[in-house]
Scaffold this motif. Sequence first.
Motif, PDB file in Angstrom:
ATOM      1  N   LEU A 192       0.405  -1.135   0.661  1.00  0.00           N
ATOM      2  CA  LEU A 192       0.103  -0.012  -0.042  1.00  0.00           C
ATOM      3  C   LEU A 192       0.985   1.211   0.032  1.00  0.00           C
TER       4      LEU A 192
ATOM      5  N   THR B   6      -1.498  -1.547 -10.435  1.00  0.00           N
ATOM      6  CA  THR B   6      -2.418  -0.755  -9.861  1.00  0.00           C
ATOM      7  C   THR B   6      -3.376  -0.817  -9.552  1.00  0.00           C
TER       8      THR B   6
ATOM      9  N   ASP C  11      -7.820   1.960  -3.179  1.00  0.00           N
ATOM     10  CA  ASP C  11      -7.407   0.770  -2.438  1.00  0.00           C
ATOM     11  C   ASP C  11      -8.557   1.274  -1.318  1.00  0.00           C
ATOM     12  N   HIS C  12      -9.464   0.605  -2.479  1.00  0.00           N
ATOM     13  CA  HIS C  12     -11.580   0.643  -1.670  1.00  0.00           C
ATOM     14  C   HIS C  12     -11.996  -0.509  -2.212  1.00  0.00           C
TER      15      HIS C  12
ATOM     16  N   GLY D  47      -4.535   6.661  -1.302  1.00  0.00           N
ATOM     17  CA  GLY D  47      -3.733   5.183  -1.013  1.00  0.00           C
ATOM     18  C   GLY D  47      -3.645   4.377  -2.142  1.00  0.00           C
TER      19      GLY D  47
ATOM     20  N   LEU E 152      -2.187  -1.635   7.642  1.00  0.00           N
ATOM     21  CA  LEU E 152      -3.364  -0.516   6.808  1.00  0.00           C
ATOM     22  C   LEU E 152      -3.632   0.437   7.687  1.00  0.00           C
TER      23      LEU E 152
ATOM     24  N   LYS F  41      -3.949   3.857   5.933  1.00  0.00           N
ATOM     25  CA  LYS F  41      -5.080   4.891   6.365  1.00  0.00           C
ATOM     26  C   LYS F  41      -5.756   5.907   6.781  1.00  0.00           C
TER      27      LYS F  41
ATOM     28  N   SER G  38      -8.686   7.892  -5.260  1.00  0.00           N
ATOM     29  CA  SER G  38      -7.377   6.932  -5.333  1.00  0.00           C
ATOM     30  C   SER G  38      -7.515   5.888  -6.732  1.00  0.00           C
TER      31      SER G  38
ATOM     32  N   ASN H  29      -3.490   0.226  -3.950  1.00  0.00           N
ATOM     33  CA  ASN H  29      -2.493  -1.168  -4.091  1.00  0.00           C
ATOM     34  C   ASN H  29      -1.503  -1.038  -5.006  1.00  0.00           C
TER      35      ASN H  29
ATOM     36  N   SER I  81       2.122   5.245  -0.807  1.00  0.00           N
ATOM     37  CA  SER I  81       0.877   7.152  -0.534  1.00  0.00           C
ATOM     38  C   SER I  81       2.875   8.035  -1.163  1.00  0.00           C
TER      39      SER I  81
END
Length: 321
Positions: free
Chosen positions: A146, A286, A289-290, A274, A263, A267, A306, A276, A148
């Motif tokens: 993860l 990629t 992240d939801h 963020g 996480l 988060k 995201s 993935n 950012s």
Amino acid sequence: MTKPLVLTCGEPAGIGPEIAVRAWEALADQMPMLWLGDPRHLPGDVPHEVISDPAQAAEVTPRALPVLAHPFAGSATPGQPDPANAIGVIDVIARAVALVRSGAACALCTAPIHKKALKDGADFAYPGHTEYLAALAGQCEVVMMLASDQLRVVPTTIHIPLADVPNMLTPALLRRTIEITDEGLRRQFGIPKPRLAVAGLNPHAGEGGTMGHQEVDWIAGLVDELRGEGFDLTGPLPADTMFHAAARARYDAAICMYHDQALIPIKTLDFDLGVNVTLGLPFIRTSPDHGTAFDIAGRGIANPSSMIQAMRLAHRMAANQ
């Protein structure tokens, strides 16, 4: 870079199609892209053009969302997944991987899927996206990162009960997680000598064996062994002091022992931005992240941040590689 980024449609009844449109609006002047899915599932007012070849995407992207059409069996009702579409969702992922691996696209960005719908409609045999992608790539070893702008984290164990973590966490698994993360940061993030911080498993990293024994028994020894092989590692470190700003400045990624240890901090720091990232694949992937967000699908209020960050990161990773 003229090769397009390929976006999969994800679950048609979720927010995937609408956030893809919003991401195209934000990034149309920054990168070529194409959306792979059934054009019927896009929001009705979106300017899009069906293309027959990924090479057409660069010319089309500035004026419309390029769509490589993949017909689905069912329609898409927001918030109501239709098992009839399961085969289409699965086949789109496989087709997108084939495009990237053939060189027709530079990277893959996947929209969220709904595992129950895939299981109900197609007896999908994989726990999720990552495992299916690894299978498509020949059962390669992968890790989930993860990422950012503020933090990168890698959980060594992922979707298992907390009670199972001590048994699943082995020297071999931790070693491969560190090796794959180090290689991914070098090859796809352009970091020549990645600095990795390794968390302990127990509170206070075991505090010398008084709060748990894994750190003393083998984690510290493995970290020393890998450091001797040339890896830039620190740890095992107490997880409760690893994620403040000064600590984050000292490493490029944190290797964590279990899901929530990794996480929760990212988060908390950067919930909407963020991304993935799957490391270890022979191609770039990629994802936002939801999840599918069925409760708000079709209402035009889904946050595309995201997805936009996932596309930007995939594009940068392709340039680095």
